[in-house]
Design a protein around this motif. Structure first.
Motif, short mmCIF file in Angstrom:
data_model
loop_
_atom_site.label_atom_id
_atom_site.label_comp_id
_atom_site.label_asym_id
_atom_site.label_seq_id
_atom_site.Cartn_x
_atom_site.Cartn_y
_atom_site.Cartn_z
N ASN A 153 0.84 -1.09 0.13
CA ASN A 153 -0.12 0.20 -0.02
C ASN A 153 0.84 1.39 -0.07
O ASN A 153 0.41 2.28 -0.32
CB ASN A 153 -0.91 -0.01 1.18
CG ASN A 153 -2.00 -1.36 1.29
OD1 ASN A 153 -2.51 -1.36 0.11
ND2 ASN A 153 -2.08 -1.62 2.34
N ARG A 154 2.03 1.31 0.57
CA ARG A 154 2.91 2.38 0.71
C ARG A 154 3.55 2.64 -0.67
O ARG A 154 3.90 2.07 -1.39
CB ARG A 154 3.80 2.14 1.70
CG ARG A 154 3.27 1.94 3.09
CD ARG A 154 2.73 3.01 3.90
NE ARG A 154 1.39 3.41 3.37
CZ ARG A 154 0.08 2.61 3.65
NH1 ARG A 154 0.43 1.99 4.64
NH2 ARG A 154 -0.83 3.39 3.24
N THR A 155 3.60 4.05 -0.86
CA THR A 155 4.26 4.62 -2.30
C THR A 155 5.51 4.07 -2.57
O THR A 155 5.91 3.49 -3.74
CB THR A 155 4.33 6.21 -2.28
OG1 THR A 155 2.95 6.55 -2.07
CG2 THR A 155 4.61 6.60 -3.60
N GLN A 156 6.43 4.06 -1.56
CA GLN A 156 7.98 3.53 -1.98
C GLN A 156 7.88 2.09 -2.24
O GLN A 156 8.62 1.65 -3.24
CB GLN A 156 8.67 3.83 -0.65
CG GLN A 156 10.16 3.62 -1.08
CD GLN A 156 11.11 3.76 0.03
OE1 GLN A 156 10.65 4.23 1.35
NE2 GLN A 156 12.51 3.58 0.01
N ALA A 157 7.12 1.27 -1.65
CA ALA A 157 6.95 -0.23 -1.74
C ALA A 157 6.62 -0.47 -3.12
O ALA A 157 6.73 -1.28 -3.76
CB ALA A 157 6.42 -0.88 -0.60
N MET A 158 5.31 0.40 -3.54
CA MET A 158 4.74 0.36 -4.87
C MET A 158 5.69 0.52 -5.81
O MET A 158 5.82 -0.16 -7.06
CB MET A 158 3.54 1.05 -4.84
CG MET A 158 2.50 0.75 -3.86
SD MET A 158 1.17 1.92 -3.84
CE MET A 158 0.40 1.66 -5.44
N ARG A 159 6.60 1.63 -5.75
CA ARG A 159 7.54 1.95 -6.82
C ARG A 159 8.52 0.68 -6.85
O ARG A 159 8.78 0.46 -8.21
CB ARG A 159 8.29 3.15 -6.34
CG ARG A 159 7.28 4.35 -6.78
CD ARG A 159 8.62 5.53 -6.68
NE ARG A 159 9.19 5.84 -5.56
CZ ARG A 159 8.67 6.67 -4.54
NH1 ARG A 159 7.48 7.47 -4.70
NH2 ARG A 159 9.45 6.87 -3.35
N ILE A 160 8.79 0.04 -6.05
CA ILE A 160 9.95 -0.93 -5.76
C ILE A 160 9.35 -2.20 -6.71
O ILE A 160 9.86 -2.80 -7.70
CB ILE A 160 10.41 -1.42 -4.53
CG1 ILE A 160 11.32 -0.36 -3.87
CG2 ILE A 160 11.05 -2.79 -4.72
CD1 ILE A 160 11.50 -0.58 -2.60
N GLN A 161 8.12 -2.47 -6.55
CA GLN A 161 7.42 -3.56 -6.96
C GLN A 161 7.25 -3.10 -8.67
O GLN A 161 7.14 -4.15 -9.39
CB GLN A 161 6.08 -4.05 -6.52
CG GLN A 161 6.01 -4.39 -4.89
CD GLN A 161 6.98 -5.48 -4.91
OE1 GLN A 161 6.91 -6.69 -5.74
NE2 GLN A 161 7.71 -5.69 -4.05
N ALA A 162 7.09 -1.95 -8.87
CA ALA A 162 6.84 -1.78 -10.11
C ALA A 162 7.96 -1.87 -10.95
O ALA A 162 8.04 -2.23 -12.21
CB ALA A 162 6.32 -0.19 -10.54
N ASP A 166 8.98 -4.49 -14.22
CA ASP A 166 9.76 -4.13 -15.42
C ASP A 166 10.73 -4.93 -15.67
O ASP A 166 11.10 -5.53 -16.88
CB ASP A 166 10.03 -2.71 -15.43
CG ASP A 166 8.91 -1.81 -15.26
OD1 ASP A 166 7.96 -2.00 -15.85
OD2 ASP A 166 9.32 -0.53 -14.89
N LEU A 167 11.24 -5.40 -14.61
CA LEU A 167 12.51 -6.27 -14.80
C LEU A 167 12.06 -7.92 -15.11
O LEU A 167 12.81 -8.45 -16.01
CB LEU A 167 13.49 -6.27 -13.19
CG LEU A 167 14.76 -7.08 -13.50
CD1 LEU A 167 15.77 -6.37 -14.47
CD2 LEU A 167 15.59 -7.06 -11.95
N TYR A 168 11.05 -8.17 -14.54
CA TYR A 168 10.59 -9.49 -15.08
C TYR A 168 10.39 -9.56 -16.37
O TYR A 168 10.73 -10.43 -17.32
CB TYR A 168 9.37 -9.89 -14.15
CG TYR A 168 9.54 -10.76 -12.82
CD1 TYR A 168 9.74 -11.97 -13.01
CD2 TYR A 168 9.73 -9.99 -11.62
CE1 TYR A 168 9.96 -12.71 -11.63
CE2 TYR A 168 9.91 -10.63 -10.44
CZ TYR A 168 10.02 -11.89 -10.36
OH TYR A 168 10.22 -12.74 -9.18
N LYS A 169 9.66 -8.51 -16.77
CA LYS A 169 9.32 -8.41 -18.37
C LYS A 169 10.45 -8.29 -19.17
O LYS A 169 10.60 -8.91 -20.37
CB LYS A 169 8.52 -7.30 -18.55
CG LYS A 169 7.07 -7.35 -17.96
CD LYS A 169 6.02 -6.25 -18.25
CE LYS A 169 4.69 -6.44 -17.42
NZ LYS A 169 3.74 -5.39 -17.61
#
Length: 206
Positions: A153-162, A166-169
């Protein structure tokens, strides 16, 4: 046993272990040194509230641990039903020196699944390790796939998951989270794990 019965059995098992661990820890805390409550009181937190916070902090640690382990176990039951004999495996870290190996939670053909209930960590070492793991999996000739049921839910954690998505793709893989994770598992196994868990949760709340 059916898949539903297996999942209900492990749910009961994990619930019992969780309850025992929490009770044991709360009993231990009765004799804990509480001198740090001075700082709580300086910050406007009463002794009673401080005790409740410490208890729930400890309960939370156990809950997060067992929630993740249970959901990974339940997912593997679904996968094993469709793909008998699916096992985790380890591959060498060909990118860096630490750790020496990485674990693939489930390898189905050449698809290397990493199963997470959620991931809200933001520390640098964790990020570096995840980046290295994805590249090592791809370098070993496997398709890296992340199956994560709950997005942070937190912005920083969401940025890391995003960034991880990208890296998976970029390495020829895929990243399924939230509704897409439940849907992917059902498409892969013909088992609606979400519905099974919702039924168990509803029965537990009665």
């Amino acid at each position: 046993m059916t898949v539903d019965q297996q999942i209900r059995a492990i749910a009961a098992k994990y619930a019992a272990v969780l309850e025992t661990r929490v009770q044991d820890r709360v009993a231990e805390m009765v004799s804990d040194d509480k001198s740090h409550f001075l700082i709580y009181r300086v910050l406007g937190v009463s002794v009673e509230e401080g005790e409740a916070i410490d208890i729930y902090q400890n309960k939370g640690r156990f809950l997060y641990r067992y929630a993740g382990t249970f959901l990974e176990h339940a997912t593997k039951i679904c996968l094993d039903t469709k793909f008998p004999g699916v096992e985790p495996m380890r591959i060498p870290n060909t990118i860096g020196s630490r750790p020496k190996t990485f674990e693939i939670d489930c390898l189905i053909d050449n698809q290397a699944y990493e199963i997470k209930w959620r991931d809200a960590r933001t520390d640098g070492d964790h990020i570096t390790k995840e980046h290295t793991r994805i590249r090592a999996v791809a370098g070993a000739g496997f398709v890296p796939i992340r199956l994560m049921y709950y997005y942070p839910n937190r912005t920083q954690a969401m940025r890391i998951q995003a960034a991880l998505e990208d890296l998976y793709k970029a390495n020829g893989g895929a990243y399924y989270y939230g509704d897409a994770a439940w849907e992917h598992l059902e498409a892969l196994t013909d088992i609606n794990l979400l519905t099974i868990l919702e039924e168990i949760a509803t029965e537990n709340s009665k």
